[in-house]
Design a protein around this motif. Sequence first.
Motif, PDB file in Angstrom:
ATOM      1  N   TYR A 278       0.827  -1.207   0.000  1.00  0.00           N
ATOM      2  CA  TYR A 278       0.000   0.000   0.000  1.00  0.00           C
ATOM      3  C   TYR A 278       0.862   1.258   0.000  1.00  0.00           C
ATOM      4  O   TYR A 278       1.844   1.360   0.741  1.00  0.00           O
ATOM      5  N   GLY A 279       0.452   2.208  -0.805  1.00  0.00           N
ATOM      6  CA  GLY A 279       1.114   3.500  -0.861  1.00  0.00           C
ATOM      7  C   GLY A 279       0.233   4.565  -0.239  1.00  0.00           C
ATOM      8  O   GLY A 279      -0.713   4.278   0.499  1.00  0.00           O
ATOM      9  N   VAL A 280       0.504   5.805  -0.569  1.00  0.00           N
ATOM     10  CA  VAL A 280      -0.201   6.938   0.028  1.00  0.00           C
ATOM     11  C   VAL A 280      -1.709   6.895  -0.225  1.00  0.00           C
ATOM     12  O   VAL A 280      -2.494   7.049   0.719  1.00  0.00           O
ATOM     13  N   PRO A 281      -2.177   6.681  -1.470  1.00  0.00           N
ATOM     14  CA  PRO A 281      -3.629   6.742  -1.686  1.00  0.00           C
ATOM     15  C   PRO A 281      -4.409   5.693  -0.893  1.00  0.00           C
ATOM     16  O   PRO A 281      -5.436   6.003  -0.289  1.00  0.00           O
ATOM     17  N   ARG A 282      -3.924   4.474  -0.847  1.00  0.00           N
ATOM     18  CA  ARG A 282      -4.659   3.420  -0.149  1.00  0.00           C
ATOM     19  C   ARG A 282      -4.576   3.569   1.365  1.00  0.00           C
ATOM     20  O   ARG A 282      -5.544   3.300   2.075  1.00  0.00           O
ATOM     21  N   ILE A 283      -3.446   3.996   1.866  1.00  0.00           N
ATOM     22  CA  ILE A 283      -3.328   4.203   3.314  1.00  0.00           C
ATOM     23  C   ILE A 283      -4.217   5.368   3.727  1.00  0.00           C
ATOM     24  O   ILE A 283      -4.890   5.314   4.759  1.00  0.00           O
ATOM     25  N   THR A 284      -4.255   6.425   2.921  1.00  0.00           N
ATOM     26  CA  THR A 284      -5.130   7.558   3.213  1.00  0.00           C
ATOM     27  C   THR A 284      -6.577   7.102   3.236  1.00  0.00           C
ATOM     28  O   THR A 284      -7.337   7.453   4.152  1.00  0.00           O
ATOM     29  N   ALA A 285      -6.976   6.317   2.248  1.00  0.00           N
ATOM     30  CA  ALA A 285      -8.360   5.831   2.194  1.00  0.00           C
ATOM     31  C   ALA A 285      -8.673   4.963   3.413  1.00  0.00           C
ATOM     32  O   ALA A 285      -9.760   5.070   3.994  1.00  0.00           O
ATOM     33  N   GLY A 286      -7.745   4.113   3.808  1.00  0.00           N
ATOM     34  CA  GLY A 286      -7.960   3.260   4.967  1.00  0.00           C
ATOM     35  C   GLY A 286      -8.126   4.049   6.251  1.00  0.00           C
ATOM     36  O   GLY A 286      -9.000   3.752   7.077  1.00  0.00           O
ATOM     37  N   LEU A 287      -7.296   5.072   6.430  1.00  0.00           N
ATOM     38  CA  LEU A 287      -7.410   5.900   7.638  1.00  0.00           C
ATOM     39  C   LEU A 287      -8.696   6.714   7.631  1.00  0.00           C
ATOM     40  O   LEU A 287      -9.314   6.915   8.677  1.00  0.00           O
ATOM     41  N   ARG A 288      -9.108   7.163   6.467  1.00  0.00           N
ATOM     42  CA  ARG A 288     -10.373   7.900   6.384  1.00  0.00           C
ATOM     43  C   ARG A 288     -11.559   6.984   6.672  1.00  0.00           C
ATOM     44  O   ARG A 288     -12.541   7.417   7.279  1.00  0.00           O
ATOM     45  N   ASP A 289     -11.469   5.729   6.235  1.00  0.00           N
ATOM     46  CA  ASP A 289     -12.529   4.762   6.549  1.00  0.00           C
ATOM     47  C   ASP A 289     -12.636   4.528   8.055  1.00  0.00           C
ATOM     48  O   ASP A 289     -13.715   4.222   8.561  1.00  0.00           O
ATOM     49  N   ASP A 290     -11.506   4.667   8.749  1.00  0.00           N
ATOM     50  CA  ASP A 290     -11.503   4.507  10.207  1.00  0.00           C
ATOM     51  C   ASP A 290     -11.961   5.770  10.929  1.00  0.00           C
ATOM     52  O   ASP A 290     -11.952   5.809  12.160  1.00  0.00           O
ATOM     53  N   GLY A 291     -12.334   6.809  10.176  1.00  0.00           N
ATOM     54  CA  GLY A 291     -12.846   8.029  10.786  1.00  0.00           C
ATOM     55  C   GLY A 291     -11.827   9.132  10.969  1.00  0.00           C
ATOM     56  O   GLY A 291     -12.130  10.174  11.553  1.00  0.00           O
TER      57      GLY A 291
END
Length: 140
Positions: free
Chosen positions: A67-80
């Motif tokens: 995972y790079g920046v876009p997917r990690i960002t999406a994952g953290l945003r999914d966590d609120g």
Amino acid sequence: MNRFQFVADHHHHRRYGVKRLCAILGIACSSFHYWRRTAGDRAFRQAADARLAARIRTAHRESDGTYGVPRITAGLRDDGERINHKRIARVMRSIGLAGVRLRRRHRTTPDCPPTPQGNGSAPSPPGPAGSPPPATGHTS
């Protein structure tokens, strides 16, 4: 050590004044005082970045380092988490993490076989012997 820390260290011993030290180093006194006033904010931001780095390392490890920046960002945003991708990128650079980049294959050979001219295009068919050159549409 940055220049402001140098001024703070040498002013702390009361050997030199802030004004003189800033003049020697070529910085504005107001910049030094701003740096000193915002030390608490910088410490808070560094602590927040350290907590974020731990969460990024966890997400990166769970993805087996893909995972790079876009997917990690999406994952953290999914966590609120309300977070910007640029901050994720900055923290990832600082801790030495990067996602896997898929490389596209580029064709390096032409579609048709090489010709004696070597340009990869098919030669034009020869005209009949002794025929006049083709007309260009201009009349003289």
